[in-house]
Design an enzyme around this catalytic site. Sequence first.
Site, short mmCIF file in Angstrom:
data_model
loop_
_atom_site.label_atom_id
_atom_site.label_comp_id
_atom_site.label_asym_id
_atom_site.label_seq_id
_atom_site.Cartn_x
_atom_site.Cartn_y
_atom_site.Cartn_z
NE ARG A 1 -4.11 -1.59 2.01
CZ ARG A 1 -4.14 -2.53 2.93
NH1 ARG A 1 -3.35 -2.44 3.98
NH2 ARG A 1 -4.96 -3.55 2.83
CE LYS B 1 3.28 -18.59 13.73
NZ LYS B 1 3.70 -17.35 14.42
CG ASP C 1 7.06 -23.69 11.79
OD1 ASP C 1 8.07 -23.15 12.27
OD2 ASP C 1 6.19 -24.24 12.48
CG HIS C 2 10.80 -18.56 11.76
ND1 HIS C 2 9.64 -18.28 12.41
CD2 HIS C 2 11.78 -18.33 12.66
CE1 HIS C 2 9.89 -17.88 13.64
NE2 HIS C 2 11.19 -17.90 13.82
CE LYS D 1 14.12 -20.47 15.10
NZ LYS D 1 14.71 -19.23 15.52
CD GLU E 1 9.33 -15.21 21.61
OE1 GLU E 1 9.90 -14.53 20.76
OE2 GLU E 1 8.10 -15.37 21.64
CG ASP F 1 2.70 -16.01 18.22
OD1 ASP F 1 2.62 -15.72 17.01
OD2 ASP F 1 3.63 -15.62 18.96
CG HIS G 1 7.24 -21.66 15.68
ND1 HIS G 1 7.27 -21.63 14.32
CD2 HIS G 1 7.05 -20.37 16.07
CE1 HIS G 1 7.13 -20.37 13.90
NE2 HIS G 1 6.98 -19.60 14.94
CE LYS H 1 5.36 -13.28 21.90
NZ LYS H 1 6.42 -13.29 20.89
CE LYS I 1 14.57 -16.31 20.88
NZ LYS I 1 13.28 -16.62 20.30
#
Length: 519
Positions: free
Chosen positions: A72, A182, A211-212, A216, A250, A269, A274, A374, A379
Amino acid sequence: MLETTASPPSQNAERTNPLRAGIESDRIADPCSIVFFGASGDLFKRMLLPAIWTLRTRGILPAGFALVGFARTKFSDDEFREYCKSQLDEFAPEGMKPQGELWEKFAPCLSYITADFKQLGHFQQLRKRLDENDKAFGTASNRLFYLATPPSVFPGIIDMLRRANLDPRSNERGWTRIVIEKPFGIDLESSRALQKTVERVFGEHDVYRIDHYLGKEPVQDIMALRFANTIFEPIWNRNYVQSVQITSAEKIGIEDRGSYYENAGALRDMIQNHVLNLLALVAMEPPASSEADAIRNEKFKVFSAIAPPRHDDVMAMSARGQYGPGIVDGEKVPGYRQEQGVAPQSNTETFAALRIGIDNWRWAGVPFYLRSGKRLAKKISEIVVTFKPIPHRLYGESTDAIEPNMLVIKIEPDEGIALRWEAKVPGPKSHIRSVFMDFNYGTGFGFHSPPAYERLLADAMRGDQTLFTRWDAVELAWEIIAPVLDVWQNTKDFSFPNYAAGSQGPETGFRLLHDWRRL
Ligand code: BG6
């Protein structure tokens, strides 16, 4: 007698480094145009653009390549190039900032269409641009569409691609693929609806659901650990394994994603995608080959062996939490309900934990504990396989605890594998204490793992679906968590907020499992 051969003088230190043995450059991707829908957004500038640029600097992008931004925000082509350069200055890895001849040659293959996702005319303009790219950059009519937009506009974009004849069936000269970020839907029903839209336009072999975590490096190594070695597989089952813990914790909060996170929560999430994908890699049977579908079939079988909980059992097999104010890295941070875009009485969980059983011959009776949250103390993503205790005690003073063996697969921030075992403490007494054998990728290979998006983008350009999720497994993953979502949504948790930011998580998590590995 041993003969030694001197290395040719031209061989550089890098190539003779024994730690780097077996590390090869990647196969160059197919020529193509890649279109980023949502190219003015956060994901594009932080992850996708730096990944593309790194692929260019490492020589993995094909010579025939063009990138089109479609979003946009108003940009001319030149403004978009400037924008990309400034974002790369900020987000590209050190030593890979855009400059010199490499950048001068790369910049012209970037272009932009200021677009309304609802306007067919803008998609027709895109088709024209892609045809021009084929001529100007040799992109061979191969097209990779990347949906980096909010999920609410996925169906509209897919439909427009069909109407503008940008679907695979209308492309007779090359391939057309779509990468879908996702979340794939927000629940079972909406994911099925999205899949219906996708199927109208794309075949499953054209769809790359990201799915990142699967990109990894230590996650890819789970299969190598299990299936490129003989010592683990014989004990990788209910006879030797007591339990499995999978954690993805995290320290950060929800940052500026309040309005997304309010409707998502930790279960959707992180766990639905994951964490369940990590579980599949730990629990799957050895595939017959390394073909994408041979592997994806085995993951699907794991999910089919997990019975979704009955509604009545949800409270006993799950725990949820929401962070309140607390201290992280010595700084006071607000609670979830004080974050922007969050309702003052929000019932959304920022911590989720589940106990899952896999009803098959290998895993019957072994609990898999999953947790994600979270604003926790650290982490960390890791998988802990705890083995059964010794059957008979021979060693150790009576006060010594003899801990069970434990294999820790470390995904981040450390990348490696550690084995806990019991050893005799040196000295006259027979004290026993736990020690670790610790392997780290960085020191083992002298090589930093490439970011997940680099690998995944290159694989999508090469047509390798191994590290992407297949619809049948995504659907089952939603089925598994559906009852939990249902119960949590319909039962307000009056104890929220129930853990302080920066802590080990809520008490309810420890009721589900008292000996979570400490964060
Ligand atoms: C994303 C989630 O998929 O993964 C984010 O939407 C989360 O909420 C992120 O922060 C974590 O990824 P990583 O690679 O930092 O562990």
